[in-house]
Structures are given as C-alpha cells and as structure tokens.
Design an enzyme around this catalytic site. Sequence first.
Site, PDB file in Angstrom:
ATOM      1  CE1 TYR A 198       1.221  -0.642   4.334  1.00  0.00           C
ATOM      2  CE2 TYR A 198       0.714   1.567   4.061  1.00  0.00           C
ATOM      3  CZ  TYR A 198       0.982   0.473   5.745  1.00  0.00           C
ATOM      4  OH  TYR A 198       1.642   0.119   6.340  1.00  0.00           O
ATOM      5  CB  CYS A 199       1.907   4.003  -2.179  1.00  0.00           C
ATOM      6  SG  CYS A 199       1.141   3.993  -3.242  1.00  0.00           S
ATOM      7  CB  THR A 200       0.535   8.381  -0.135  1.00  0.00           C
ATOM      8  OG1 THR A 200       1.246   8.432   0.207  1.00  0.00           O
ATOM      9  CG2 THR A 200      -0.417   9.601   0.646  1.00  0.00           C
TER      10      THR A 200
END
Length: 357
Positions: A198-200
């Site tokens: 996951y990321c922003t």
Amino acid sequence: MQLYNTLSAKEREQLIDEAGKDRLTLSFYKYAHISKPKEFRDQLFLTWNKIDVLGRIYIAPEGINAQLSLPADNFELFKAHLDTITFLKNVRLNIAREQYNKSFLKLKIKVRDKIVADGLNDSTFDVTDKGIHVGAEQFNKLIDDENTIIVDMRNHYESEIGYFKNAITPDVDTFRDSLPIIEKDLKDYKEDKNLVMYCTGGIRCEKASAYFKHKGFKNVYQLEGGIIEYARQVKDHGFENKFIGKNFVFDDRRSELITDDVIAHCHQCGNPCDVHTNCANDACHLLFIQCEDCREEMNNCCSSYCKDIYALPDKEQKELRKGQGNSNDIFKKGRADYLPFKKDLRNIFEILSKKSS
Ligand SMILES: [Zn+2]
Ligand SMILES: [Zn+2]
C-alpha cells in the site's frame, strides 16, 4: 499567455482569505501515454489557472500525477474539463478528508521524465502486468491472513506517523531506494506468501507491483486508491479500520488524521508527537517532528546552529544562502544526525518471526 504563477505565496494567501470561499483539496493520477507533455502541460495550466486551481502536478510521457486544491464552487467545471481529456474521463479523484483552504498556494505544473521517481527502466519489464487491486474490505481480510506479508511502499518519514498494523515499514528516504531493498529482504518468500502493498494514494504501488511480479513474486496485491481511499471506504461502509495514526500527505496540511493514536516522537525531546514541521531556517528547511515545547524553545528550528542563523536579520540570512539554490525545493528528511530522537525502526525479520511463531 500567462503560463506561470505571477503571485507570491503571501499574495495568494491574502486572495484566498479575501474570497472567503471553501476550497477542496484532492489528488489523482493516471498512467497513460502522453505524446506531447509540454503542450499538454501548457493547456492544463491555461485552463486550470482560470478556475483558480492551485497545486503540484507532474506530467511525463508515462502519465500525470496531481495534488491540487480548487474553489469548491468550481469543482463541476474542473470535473467537466477532466472528462474532455480521453484518459482522464472518470479518473478516480481522491478528495481529502480534512479540508484546508491553504493546502497549496501556487499552481506548479512540471514536465518530468517520470511521474514518480522510481529509478526503474520500464522497458525491461511489463509495467501493465500489475498486482491484484483490492478495496478496503478485501485488504482487511488479506492482512489477517497468516500467509501475508504487508509492505508499506512509502518512505520512513511517512510511515513514522502512521501505518497498517503488522506492516513492514522500510527505512528508506525514497521510493527508488525501497524497491531493491524490499526485493532483497523478501527474496525467500516469493513463491508462497501474499505480498500485499500500500501507499498514500495508490500510485507507487502501480509500478511497484509490476516490478515485484517481474522479480518473481507470485501473489502480489495492492491497495486500490491507497490509504486515502481505504479511509474513505472504512468510514462510509463501517469496515474495521486497521490503520493506526496519521496519513502523511504532500501538501501544507502535511497529514490527515485516521486515528487518534500518536505513534511518533518529537525528534528533539522524545515526547509523543506526530507533527511534522520544516526548520524555519530557509537554508536548512529540514523536515522533522517537533513538539510545541521544543518549537518554542528552538524558535521553530531544528538545531541551535539554525536557531542562530534564523535570529539574524533577513538580509544577512539571504547573504549566507547565496549560491545555495532555492532551499524551499529541497525536501529533506528528518535524518540529521544531531536530532537525538529518531524512529524506532521496525525490523522486517522481527515482524516475520512474530508472524510465524
Ligand atoms: Zn519536543
Ligand atoms: Zn535546520
């Protein structure tokens, strides 16, 4: 034709105050083939400048990555304009949970080689062979699975203030650095584990998932729309929230609150704190975490050295900065050796051994 900002940040701030209108902060990205990035850039600037869009937008032959704000009243106009651009029709807009009228004070649209600096040679692997996109509900199920390794694709200063429970949070300053480190650390788990990332807002995972698949990871998943979209789905549908702390964002809000947990510490005194700030000495501009007491004591600076410089008259400070370039563009990380309290690094092997025990 006015293709660049003519107002200073201060003047802009004043205009926003005078207008007294609510602004929306939002972000979106799209990988798409853009044959004439410079022309596309100029078109966007002319159109968006007219409807008072502010923000930081990157355009490259591989697509567009945009973080911006605009008057809420102009949202329909903005959306209608996006819909006239074939590859941006119905693009997912990540609308910020916490609104702040001054999240951006300039419209900067830049042409780059890539929309995310990933350091990858895209011709060496199939960038369209991505991981499986999952929404919040499926993501929750996946991260409960014992066979899952969850990896935070963001940098250390982002995961320092918030992350998913049990995630590996690599100790890296840049996305580019993180890719080979993660691949090496997880090389024994390519076949049998789920690699869930996951990321922003999802953009980093778009490339990273394809890269890890290319490197032989068999079960690769990515959180669609990133933490921003996850938080929205959790709230709208009442799913369990497995994210702790704040989501770091790249505008003047600096973060969005997801839970009340304060998981970071002031880099100067070590007390619980998760408020990022930039050192007030423009020649330094270091990004670090500082509590209110330290802020007062250090006059918003990261060190006594910077405090001394910041106390000089403006003219002398400018004199000292001469020839150093524009320090405002340098996004430094909270790594300076003289900051006594820094992140407890979450060791990957510790996490994996806990999982298997
Ligand atoms: Zn402190
Ligand atoms: Zn400093």
